[in-house]
Design a protein around this motif. Structure first.
Motif, short mmCIF file in Angstrom:
data_model
loop_
_atom_site.label_atom_id
_atom_site.label_comp_id
_atom_site.label_asym_id
_atom_site.label_seq_id
_atom_site.Cartn_x
_atom_site.Cartn_y
_atom_site.Cartn_z
N ARG A 3 0.84 -1.18 0.00
CA ARG A 3 0.00 0.00 0.00
C ARG A 3 0.88 1.24 0.00
O ARG A 3 1.84 1.34 0.75
CB ARG A 3 -0.88 0.00 1.26
CG ARG A 3 -1.94 1.08 1.25
CD ARG A 3 -2.67 1.12 2.57
NE ARG A 3 -1.80 1.59 3.63
CZ ARG A 3 -1.71 1.01 4.82
NH1 ARG A 3 -2.39 -0.07 5.09
NH2 ARG A 3 -0.90 1.51 5.75
N HIS A 4 0.57 2.22 -0.84
CA HIS A 4 1.32 3.47 -0.86
C HIS A 4 1.00 4.27 0.39
O HIS A 4 -0.16 4.44 0.76
CB HIS A 4 0.97 4.28 -2.12
CG HIS A 4 1.37 3.59 -3.39
ND1 HIS A 4 2.67 3.37 -3.72
CD2 HIS A 4 0.62 3.07 -4.38
CE1 HIS A 4 2.73 2.75 -4.91
NE2 HIS A 4 1.48 2.56 -5.32
N ASP A 6 1.05 7.36 0.97
CA ASP A 6 0.33 8.62 0.78
C ASP A 6 -1.07 8.40 0.22
O ASP A 6 -1.76 9.35 -0.12
CB ASP A 6 1.12 9.54 -0.15
CG ASP A 6 1.34 8.95 -1.53
OD1 ASP A 6 1.13 7.72 -1.69
OD2 ASP A 6 1.72 9.70 -2.45
N LYS A 7 -1.51 7.15 0.15
CA LYS A 7 -2.82 6.84 -0.41
C LYS A 7 -3.74 6.32 0.68
O LYS A 7 -3.37 5.45 1.46
CB LYS A 7 -2.67 5.76 -1.50
CG LYS A 7 -3.90 5.58 -2.36
CD LYS A 7 -4.04 6.70 -3.36
CE LYS A 7 -5.17 6.44 -4.35
NZ LYS A 7 -5.36 7.57 -5.27
N ASN A 8 -4.93 6.88 0.76
CA ASN A 8 -5.93 6.41 1.71
C ASN A 8 -6.86 5.45 0.99
O ASN A 8 -7.77 5.87 0.27
CB ASN A 8 -6.70 7.59 2.30
CG ASN A 8 -5.84 8.46 3.19
OD1 ASN A 8 -5.01 7.95 3.93
ND2 ASN A 8 -6.02 9.76 3.10
N THR A 9 -6.62 4.16 1.17
CA THR A 9 -7.39 3.14 0.48
C THR A 9 -8.43 2.57 1.43
O THR A 9 -8.10 2.07 2.51
CB THR A 9 -6.49 2.01 -0.03
OG1 THR A 9 -5.45 2.57 -0.83
CG2 THR A 9 -7.28 1.02 -0.87
N ALA A 32 -8.37 13.09 1.75
CA ALA A 32 -7.56 13.28 0.54
C ALA A 32 -6.99 11.96 0.02
O ALA A 32 -6.80 11.01 0.77
CB ALA A 32 -6.42 14.26 0.84
N ASN A 33 -6.71 11.94 -1.29
CA ASN A 33 -6.06 10.79 -1.95
C ASN A 33 -6.77 9.48 -1.63
O ASN A 33 -6.14 8.48 -1.25
CB ASN A 33 -4.59 10.70 -1.52
CG ASN A 33 -3.81 11.95 -1.88
OD1 ASN A 33 -3.99 12.51 -2.95
ND2 ASN A 33 -2.95 12.40 -0.97
N SER A 34 -8.10 9.48 -1.77
CA SER A 34 -8.89 8.31 -1.40
C SER A 34 -9.21 7.43 -2.60
O SER A 34 -9.57 7.92 -3.67
CB SER A 34 -10.19 8.74 -0.72
OG SER A 34 -9.93 9.40 0.48
N SER A 35 -9.07 6.12 -2.39
CA SER A 35 -9.54 5.12 -3.34
C SER A 35 -10.45 4.16 -2.59
O SER A 35 -10.14 3.76 -1.46
CB SER A 35 -8.37 4.34 -3.94
OG SER A 35 -7.59 5.18 -4.78
N LYS A 130 -9.39 16.20 5.32
CA LYS A 130 -8.81 17.24 4.46
C LYS A 130 -8.71 18.55 5.23
O LYS A 130 -9.64 18.94 5.94
CB LYS A 130 -9.66 17.45 3.21
CG LYS A 130 -9.62 16.31 2.21
CD LYS A 130 -10.52 16.61 1.03
CE LYS A 130 -10.50 15.48 0.00
NZ LYS A 130 -11.42 15.74 -1.11
#
Length: 257
Positions: A3-4, A6-9, A32-35, A130
């Motif tokens: 998992r990256h 900086d990514k909110n998965t 932010a940065n949500s998948s 955010k």
């Protein structure tokens, strides 16, 4: 697949398409940065979780072809999922089922899965929302300064718990009505203490009536903002801990007597 950082998965396990759509919108709008990924049975969950490694997993207690609690148990058993935080969506949540995981903060129970405020408060324990100029100003404007004169009632036993207070100046007293109809004093609340904080933890109506013994000045905080306040204002966090410790001390003293 790693998992990256900086990514909110997010991963949603539900058979309710309306809930999936609403939750997806809330997460994307506020974090932010949500998948967002979703599934409705263990086989699909297993495949996607192994590949996506979500930061947070939302699980409906009841699924079309099984139990969300069974999926929760399976996820907790697998070491590869150790970094994932899990939220069980249930109107009748029972945190006592997983006391250690709840205490560690890895498992949460969301009693209002259709409430945007409740979702934000839940996710904010793991992921900061955010930060924009407008959101910062709106958070500041959420706080209200309340003034009471001696004899005024702040709230009554049985009322909904939508806000919590911190006392700036003055003294209040909490009391409850006994079954016989008499008044039972529960103790005084002084400057620097929180009032009505238990509603944040148990999601139940007010357990007591609180009345001003002197002129009182309080800060009103929406219940949905309390988690953010605790994280952003260390002095208020200490005040909450102090308040809870004093409540526990009083309760133990009452039991001992």
């Amino acid at each position: 697949m790693a998992r990256h950082s900086d990514k909110n998965t997010f991963f949603i396990v539900s058979g309710d398409q309306g809930r999936i759509a609403s939750l997806t919108e809330t997460l994307g709008k506020n974090f932010a940065n949500s998948s967002v990924f979703h599934a409705c049975d263990w086989f699909d969950v297993k495949y996607k979780v192994d590949n996506v490694r979500p930061r947070m997993i939302f699980i409906d207690e009841f699924l079309p072809r099984g139990s969300g609690m069974e999926i929760l148990a399976k996820i907790l058993k697998e070491k590869n999922n150790a970094e994932s935080h899990i939220v069980i969506m249930s109107y009748a949540a029972d945190p006592s089922l997983y006391p250690q995981e709840v205490q560690k903060g890895r498992v949460q129970f969301l009693r209002e899965p259709d409430s945007e405020e409740a979702i934000i408060a839940c996710v904010s324990k793991v992921i900061a929302p955010k930060q924009t100029a407008s959101s910062k100003s709106s958070k500041a404007s959420d706080f209200k300064l309340i003034h009471l004169t001696k004899g005024d009632v702040l709230f009554k036993e049985g009322e909904d718990t939508r806000v919590v207070y911190i006392v700036k100046n003055g003294i209040l007293r909490a009391y409850a009505d006994s079954r016989e109809g008499s008044r039972v004093d529960l103790g005084d609340i002084n400057s620097g203490e929180f009032v009505g904080e238990m509603g944040h933890f148990n999601h139940e109506p007010r357990s007591a009536t609180v009345e001003a013994l002197t002129d009182v000045e309080l800060i009103e905080i929406p219940m949905s903002s309390l988690d953010n306040v605790i994280f952003s204002k260390p002095s208020w966090a200490k005040a909450l801990v102090k308040t809870l410790a004093q409540r526990l001390k009083k309760a133990n003293k009452a039991l001992a007597s």
